[in-house]
Design an enzyme around this catalytic site. Structure first.
Site, PDB file in Angstrom:
ATOM      1  N   THR A  23       0.706  -1.252   0.017  1.00  0.00           N
ATOM      2  CA  THR A  23      -0.095   0.002  -0.125  1.00  0.00           C
ATOM      3  C   THR A  23       0.766   1.315  -0.023  1.00  0.00           C
ATOM      4  O   THR A  23       0.315   2.301  -0.264  1.00  0.00           O
ATOM      5  CB  THR A  23      -0.899  -0.097   1.428  1.00  0.00           C
ATOM      6  N   ALA A 261       4.966   6.327   9.905  1.00  0.00           N
ATOM      7  CA  ALA A 261       4.222   6.159   9.038  1.00  0.00           C
ATOM      8  C   ALA A 261       4.577   6.029   7.475  1.00  0.00           C
ATOM      9  O   ALA A 261       5.680   6.514   7.062  1.00  0.00           O
ATOM     10  CB  ALA A 261       3.255   7.335   9.071  1.00  0.00           C
ATOM     11  N   LYS A 262       3.560   5.331   6.606  1.00  0.00           N
ATOM     12  CA  LYS A 262       4.209   4.990   5.252  1.00  0.00           C
ATOM     13  C   LYS A 262       4.565   6.416   4.576  1.00  0.00           C
ATOM     14  O   LYS A 262       5.009   6.566   3.522  1.00  0.00           O
ATOM     15  CB  LYS A 262       3.027   4.257   4.590  1.00  0.00           C
ATOM     16  N   ARG A 263       3.755   7.436   4.877  1.00  0.00           N
ATOM     17  CA  ARG A 263       3.834   8.743   4.368  1.00  0.00           C
ATOM     18  C   ARG A 263       4.943   9.368   4.533  1.00  0.00           C
ATOM     19  O   ARG A 263       5.497  10.549   3.625  1.00  0.00           O
ATOM     20  CB  ARG A 263       2.766   9.610   4.691  1.00  0.00           C
TER      21      ARG A 263
END
Ligand code: ZN
Length: 324
Positions: A23, A261-263
């Site tokens: 994701t 976080a992936k962001r």
């Protein structure tokens, strides 16, 4: 049904798994959790399965599964079964296993362990008593629990999800890292969704069906999933599957005290790889946070048999991406 548990054929050995979601790119926190999962399985002389968890179609991004495998290999982690190497329990991509989830849901319907729920998110929000909100939003208030699975045929044209009846009582397990944990699923989420209104299986259903179907008997993952484990144990029970050993490791925090976080591109493995960071330095740094070494460069294979679950610090480690 199409859900079978491999036990005799895989023998008594440990079967662990790495289950990235494609994701948004893996980061340092994922690397640490996967390193621990890999060391737990390899240290026991066990096998490792790689499975891509891509059933949440709205969040999946193209190319991310391949990137995740590239990142993991770059770190020095390997697997015996997976999308790229095949194996007896394939396919190893969840979106290619939808028939298995459908079979499993059918079994729950026949046992009357699920019912169709037509509630919207807003309706659940309004009906749930605010002081008892669970960790994952409001606890389902049971609005549709009077329905039978057979009522499906009377709901033609209406959108509904399938909810699993959690019943009453505590569910517990002896966590590999956290020791005994007990929890009441009715007080965490209440009756929970196993089949989404868009036809996709929920995470809870898919992960149980796949882990059991692939013979996984050791699940090591981030402790953000501790609250999901009781629900998954109820599903293991409903299917008559032997549950795996569960181990939950604290998630890595950034210098600001928040979860990575992936962001945050700065902490992504693909970013670090692109900057020419030596993966052995990265592994060395992660190793120091799990009781292995003093930060000197290392390969995961250097530590097979040396990782001691008891030496894993209970607190969340802080890693500063700026250090790279
Ligand atoms: Zn409902």
């Amino acid at each position: 049904m199409g859900v079978t548990v491999r036990s005799s054929e895989s023998g008594p050995g440990i079967v662990g798994r790495l289950a990235p979601s494609p994701t948004g790119g893996l980061h340092l926190g994922h690397a640490r959790s996967f390193l621990i999962a890999w060391l737990m399985a390899r240290g026991a002389g066990g096998r490792v399965i790689l499975r891509v968890e891509d059933i949440d179609a709205s969040r999946v991004r193209p190319g991310m599964a391949e990137l995740a495998m590239l990142d993991l290999r770059w770190l020095g982690l390997d697997w015996d079964e997976g999308p790229d190497v095949g194996g007896p329990s394939g396919p190893y991509v969840q979106s290619a296993r939808l028939d298995r989830f459908e079979d499993a849901l059918g079994l729950l319907k026949r046992q009357e362990l699920v019912y169709p729920c037509t509630c919207t998110r807003a309706e659940i929000q309004r009906a749930a008593s605010a002081p008892h909100a669970g960790e994952e939003g409001p606890i389902y208030p049971g609005t549709c629990s009077g329905r039978s699975a057979r009522d499906e045929s009377r709901l033609r044209g209406r959108r509904f999800a399938w909810r699993f009846r959690v019943g009453t009582g505590m569910v517990g397990w002896d966590d590999l890292f956290k020791g005994p944990i007990r929890s009441d699923p009715a007080r965490v989420a209440g009756d929970f969704v196993v089949g989404r209104s868009d036809g996709a299986p929920s995470y809870q259903l898919a992960v149980v069906v796949d882990d059991a179907g692939m013979g996984v008997n050791q699940v090591v993952r981030g402790d953000d999933l501790v609250s999901s484990t009781p629900r998954q144990l109820l599903l293991y029970r409903a299917f008559g599957f032997e549950p795996p050993q569960f181990g939950h490791v604290p998630l890595v925090l950034g210098p600001d005290g928040r979860r990575l976080a992936k962001r945050d591109d700065a902490i992504k493995l693909s970013t670090l790889r692109g900057l020419g960071v030596d993966p052995a330095r990265l592994i060395g740094t992660l190793g120091r946070t799990i009781g292995l070494g003093e930060g000197e460069p290392a390969r995961p294979s250097d530590w097979v048999g040396l990782f001691d679950p008891a030496s894993l610090p209970a607190g969340a480690p802080v890693l500063d991406p700026a250090a790279w």
